[in-house]
Design a protein around this motif. Structure first.
Motif, PDB file in Angstrom:
ATOM      1  N   GLN A 191       0.843  -1.206   0.000  1.00 31.62           N
ATOM      2  CA  GLN A 191       0.000   0.000   0.000  1.00 31.62           C
ATOM      3  C   GLN A 191       0.872   1.248   0.000  1.00 31.62           C
ATOM      4  O   GLN A 191       0.631   2.199  -0.749  1.00 31.62           O
ATOM      5  CB  GLN A 191      -0.872   0.053   1.270  1.00 31.62           C
ATOM      6  CG  GLN A 191      -2.077  -0.852   1.321  1.00 31.62           C
ATOM      7  CD  GLN A 191      -2.944  -0.472   2.535  1.00 31.62           C
ATOM      8  OE1 GLN A 191      -2.625  -0.818   3.662  1.00 31.62           O
ATOM      9  NE2 GLN A 191      -4.025   0.259   2.283  1.00 31.62           N
ATOM     10  N   ALA A 214       2.671   1.878  -3.221  1.00 29.95           N
ATOM     11  CA  ALA A 214       1.740   2.430  -4.215  1.00 29.95           C
ATOM     12  C   ALA A 214       1.525   3.923  -3.963  1.00 29.95           C
ATOM     13  O   ALA A 214       1.489   4.725  -4.905  1.00 29.95           O
ATOM     14  CB  ALA A 214       0.412   1.675  -4.177  1.00 29.95           C
ATOM     15  N   ARG A 252       4.433   5.789  -5.291  1.00 24.81           N
ATOM     16  CA  ARG A 252       4.405   5.898  -6.754  1.00 24.81           C
ATOM     17  C   ARG A 252       3.391   6.950  -7.228  1.00 24.81           C
ATOM     18  O   ARG A 252       3.634   7.701  -8.156  1.00 24.81           O
ATOM     19  CB  ARG A 252       4.055   4.542  -7.386  1.00 24.81           C
ATOM     20  CG  ARG A 252       5.207   3.543  -7.398  1.00 24.81           C
ATOM     21  CD  ARG A 252       4.881   2.318  -8.250  1.00 24.81           C
ATOM     22  NE  ARG A 252       3.778   1.524  -7.745  1.00 24.81           N
ATOM     23  CZ  ARG A 252       3.903   0.531  -6.851  1.00 24.81           C
ATOM     24  NH1 ARG A 252       5.100   0.216  -6.369  1.00 24.81           N
ATOM     25  NH2 ARG A 252       2.860  -0.132  -6.450  1.00 24.81           N
ATOM     26  N   VAL A 253       2.238   6.969  -6.569  1.00 27.69           N
ATOM     27  CA  VAL A 253       1.167   7.856  -7.036  1.00 27.69           C
ATOM     28  C   VAL A 253       1.368   9.298  -6.549  1.00 27.69           C
ATOM     29  O   VAL A 253       1.123  10.254  -7.296  1.00 27.69           O
ATOM     30  CB  VAL A 253      -0.212   7.323  -6.591  1.00 27.69           C
ATOM     31  CG1 VAL A 253      -1.336   8.297  -6.943  1.00 27.69           C
ATOM     32  CG2 VAL A 253      -0.487   5.960  -7.213  1.00 27.69           C
ATOM     33  N   SER A 262      -4.565  -3.359  -9.068  1.00 30.84           N
ATOM     34  CA  SER A 262      -3.373  -2.791  -8.416  1.00 30.84           C
ATOM     35  C   SER A 262      -3.821  -1.769  -7.382  1.00 30.84           C
ATOM     36  O   SER A 262      -4.897  -1.154  -7.530  1.00 30.84           O
ATOM     37  CB  SER A 262      -2.449  -2.118  -9.440  1.00 30.84           C
ATOM     38  OG  SER A 262      -2.904  -0.804  -9.728  1.00 30.84           O
ATOM     39  N   ASP A 285      -2.262   0.981  -6.813  1.00 28.59           N
ATOM     40  CA  ASP A 285      -2.120   2.294  -7.465  1.00 28.59           C
ATOM     41  C   ASP A 285      -3.467   2.743  -8.027  1.00 28.59           C
ATOM     42  O   ASP A 285      -3.884   3.897  -7.886  1.00 28.59           O
ATOM     43  CB  ASP A 285      -1.109   2.222  -8.625  1.00 28.59           C
ATOM     44  CG  ASP A 285       0.270   1.758  -8.180  1.00 28.59           C
ATOM     45  OD1 ASP A 285       0.350   0.771  -7.415  1.00 28.59           O
ATOM     46  OD2 ASP A 285       1.267   2.367  -8.601  1.00 28.59           O
ATOM     47  N   GLU A 286      -4.179   1.797  -8.675  1.00 30.29           N
ATOM     48  CA  GLU A 286      -5.487   2.099  -9.255  1.00 30.29           C
ATOM     49  C   GLU A 286      -6.480   2.496  -8.161  1.00 30.29           C
ATOM     50  O   GLU A 286      -7.275   3.432  -8.331  1.00 30.29           O
ATOM     51  CB  GLU A 286      -5.966   0.826  -9.986  1.00 30.29           C
ATOM     52  CG  GLU A 286      -7.129   1.012 -10.925  1.00 30.29           C
ATOM     53  CD  GLU A 286      -7.572  -0.324 -11.546  1.00 30.29           C
ATOM     54  OE1 GLU A 286      -6.825  -1.333 -11.457  1.00 30.29           O
ATOM     55  OE2 GLU A 286      -8.684  -0.368 -12.092  1.00 30.29           O
ATOM     56  N   ILE A 311      -5.815   3.895  -5.342  1.00 29.24           N
ATOM     57  CA  ILE A 311      -5.490   5.265  -4.884  1.00 29.24           C
ATOM     58  C   ILE A 311      -5.950   6.298  -5.918  1.00 29.24           C
ATOM     59  O   ILE A 311      -6.529   7.333  -5.566  1.00 29.24           O
ATOM     60  CB  ILE A 311      -3.972   5.397  -4.618  1.00 29.24           C
ATOM     61  CG1 ILE A 311      -3.561   4.467  -3.456  1.00 29.24           C
ATOM     62  CG2 ILE A 311      -3.602   6.850  -4.289  1.00 29.24           C
ATOM     63  CD1 ILE A 311      -2.065   4.407  -3.203  1.00 29.24           C
ATOM     64  N   ARG A 312      -5.726   6.009  -7.199  1.00 27.37           N
ATOM     65  CA  ARG A 312      -6.131   6.974  -8.238  1.00 27.37           C
ATOM     66  C   ARG A 312      -7.647   7.165  -8.243  1.00 27.37           C
ATOM     67  O   ARG A 312      -8.151   8.264  -8.465  1.00 27.37           O
ATOM     68  CB  ARG A 312      -5.668   6.487  -9.620  1.00 27.37           C
ATOM     69  CG  ARG A 312      -4.185   6.725  -9.831  1.00 27.37           C
ATOM     70  CD  ARG A 312      -3.775   6.667 -11.295  1.00 27.37           C
ATOM     71  NE  ARG A 312      -2.342   6.435 -11.359  1.00 27.37           N
ATOM     72  CZ  ARG A 312      -1.791   5.222 -11.505  1.00 27.37           C
ATOM     73  NH1 ARG A 312      -2.546   4.153 -11.664  1.00 27.37           N
ATOM     74  NH2 ARG A 312      -0.481   5.103 -11.519  1.00 27.37           N
TER      75      ARG A 312
END
Lengths: 325, 325
Positions: free
Chosen positions: A257, A260, A263-264, A307, A309-310, A312-313
């Motif tokens: 988590q 991610a 990264r974001v 993912s 990341d997705e 979070i986005r």
């Protein structure tokens, strides 16, 4: 079609309502009217179709029958008191989470010979409790370790039996832990899973009470709404008598988590996570499921994120103020 | 100790009562008094200790509380309407099999702070329904295909939650199909499993409605009483939160049953079995479990027969008139 949402004032209920109004139809059938029910009256959203809102307690006599007066073709039943409250107040948990649901099913059974609505019921992975395999399959038995999980497991059994007998056309969906939950931090033991993403994205500090190695099972609020809408319009024949499904989700560790988030949103965000071990929370979380192999639901077309990341986005898109150009 | 048997007028209840009176104790503690309850008043057996018999309906308000007035230390709850009746009368099944049990558990919870009786509850392999593996393990999920099986599965969940919360000390036992059932033929779909042994041993013809290859899961009435007594006195700590156990049993085909009858009673007996295929019964039976791997119960000391010859000999010893010397 007429749609009834019970538990419409909650986070998922509000997002579901917005999605229903945006789509204007379910499975190709236009929504004629929408009734929104909860223990407190849900807000009435702006819409071009008739919306009723009602404050009602399903566990009270007559409540369920009054909700069914318009003979809704589709009923979402999301109403429940949460795990912590059902554990703290034994009687209230059984009254709301078990008796309320049973009253609803009974009112449907008794309402009319030819009335057989689709009922989408939200269950929970709390029906599972340790000892559990690392990856839980579709035929794992239910050994809940909370009264809330017990109540959800019982309602799943009722949903299946009432469906088998032809009184309703039920689909029970076991939701993963929803992340990132919008709003303020709460005291749920699972709260930090959302908090360590949500607070840093808002420039605030977040407490992490467990080890980075802790693994858990997630889907976004957007995925949860997608599950509900898919359950509302799917062909239920392939379910056979097995009306309850573990939803797909994403199994990640806290470390994953945080990676991610980095990264974001960059390293400044992750620096807002403060490690403050809490043995009580760590012990509760240790008994929770870590991963599922949700083969049946996946084969039936249910989809979750792949993912973190997705996830979070999605939170950034759906919850944060738009970035000024 | 004070013992209460609910469902004492049934076949297993009567055999359990006789076994309790013969032993005079449970787990080394003398039985001070015995209360026998059922929907019709059970017969009062001859005994040197005080026996109360009572006709009561657990689903009626006040019934459970009145049964608990003497604060029994040990409660056997065997009362239920059977599968066929619960399927034919939906409301009666839920009222007796679910609400009756819940009233009992609630009355225990509400009766006194320090009262925490051992409750032995008879569940059923009807909590399982196809599709199933050939051999069913201890963590198979419950997918009942009858309202009876649903009600038993729900009561298992309640027993576990009430035990976890400390209101009672429950052990749920999933009985195999009991064979050889004494008495007259009945209309239960499973009746022939006993009938093809019982009638020939009495010199009467028996109907076999299914193929010889049909496999099912059995224990004798004597084993069932043994399960109940073991559940009454076992240490429940090793159960953890998993209070419900599949009992051991014997998996045999109809052909193996008939071969055992030939070995025990000779070829004249097996010639009394008349094959008369019944598609309705064959279809019902095809959905039933065939075999279990009851590891947990076996490790905890529960024992069943290991050959069908033994099951037949037990029927001869316990039910047939003694052979004259």
């Amino acid at each position: 079609m007429k749609v009834l949402v019970i538990g419409a004032a909650g986070m998922v209920g509000r997002k579901l309502t917005a999605a229903l109004l945006a789509a204007g139809q379910v499975g190709g059938q236009p929504i004629e009217s929408l009734m929104l029910a909860d223990i407190v009256a849900p807000e009435t959203p702006a819409a071009s179709l008739p919306i009723d809102t009602i404050a009602t307690d399903l566990s009270e006599p007559g409540s369920a029958a009054s909700l069914l007066q318009a003979r809704p073709d589709l009923i979402f039943h999301l109403a429940a008191i949460v795990s912590g409250e059902a554990e703290a107040d034994f009687e209230k948990g059984y009254r709301i989470n078990l008796d309320g649901t049973r009253h609803l099913f009974e009112a449907i059974r008794l309402s009319a010979q030819l009335y057989r609505p689709r009922v989408v019921f939200t269950s929970s992975i709390a029906v599972f409790g340790e000892p559990l395999p690392a990856v839980i399959g579709d035929s794992q038995d239910h050994t809940p370790l909370t009264s809330y999980g017990t109540q959800k497991a019982i309602c799943e059994l009722l949903l299946a039996d009432y469906s088998r007998r032809g009184f309703l056309d039920g689909v029970g969906i076991r939701l993963p832990t929803i992340a990132v939950r919008p709003g303020k931090p709460n005291k749920a033991a699972s709260g930090f899973f959302s908090g360590i993403i949500r607070e840093p994205l808002a420039g605030m500090e977040a407490i992490l009470p467990v080890d980075d190695s802790v693994r858990h099972w997630f889907a976004s609020p957007r995925a949860a709404v997608g599950f509900l809408l898919h359950a509302a319009q799917m062909d239920t024949a392939p379910l056979g008598q097995r009306r309850n499904l573990t939803m797909p989700g994403l199994s990640v560790t806290v470390a994953e988590q945080i990676a991610a988030l980095r990264r974001v949103a960059g390293p400044a965000a992750t620096q807002l996570i403060r490690r403050q071990p809490d043995e009580v929370i760590a012990k509760i979380v240790a008994g929770w499921p870590q991963a599922f192999d949700a083969q049946r639901a996946s084969a039936l077309g249910f989809r979750a994120e792949t993912s973190f990341d997705e996830i979070i986005r999605i939170h950034i898109e759906d919850e944060l103020p738009p970035v000024q150009p």
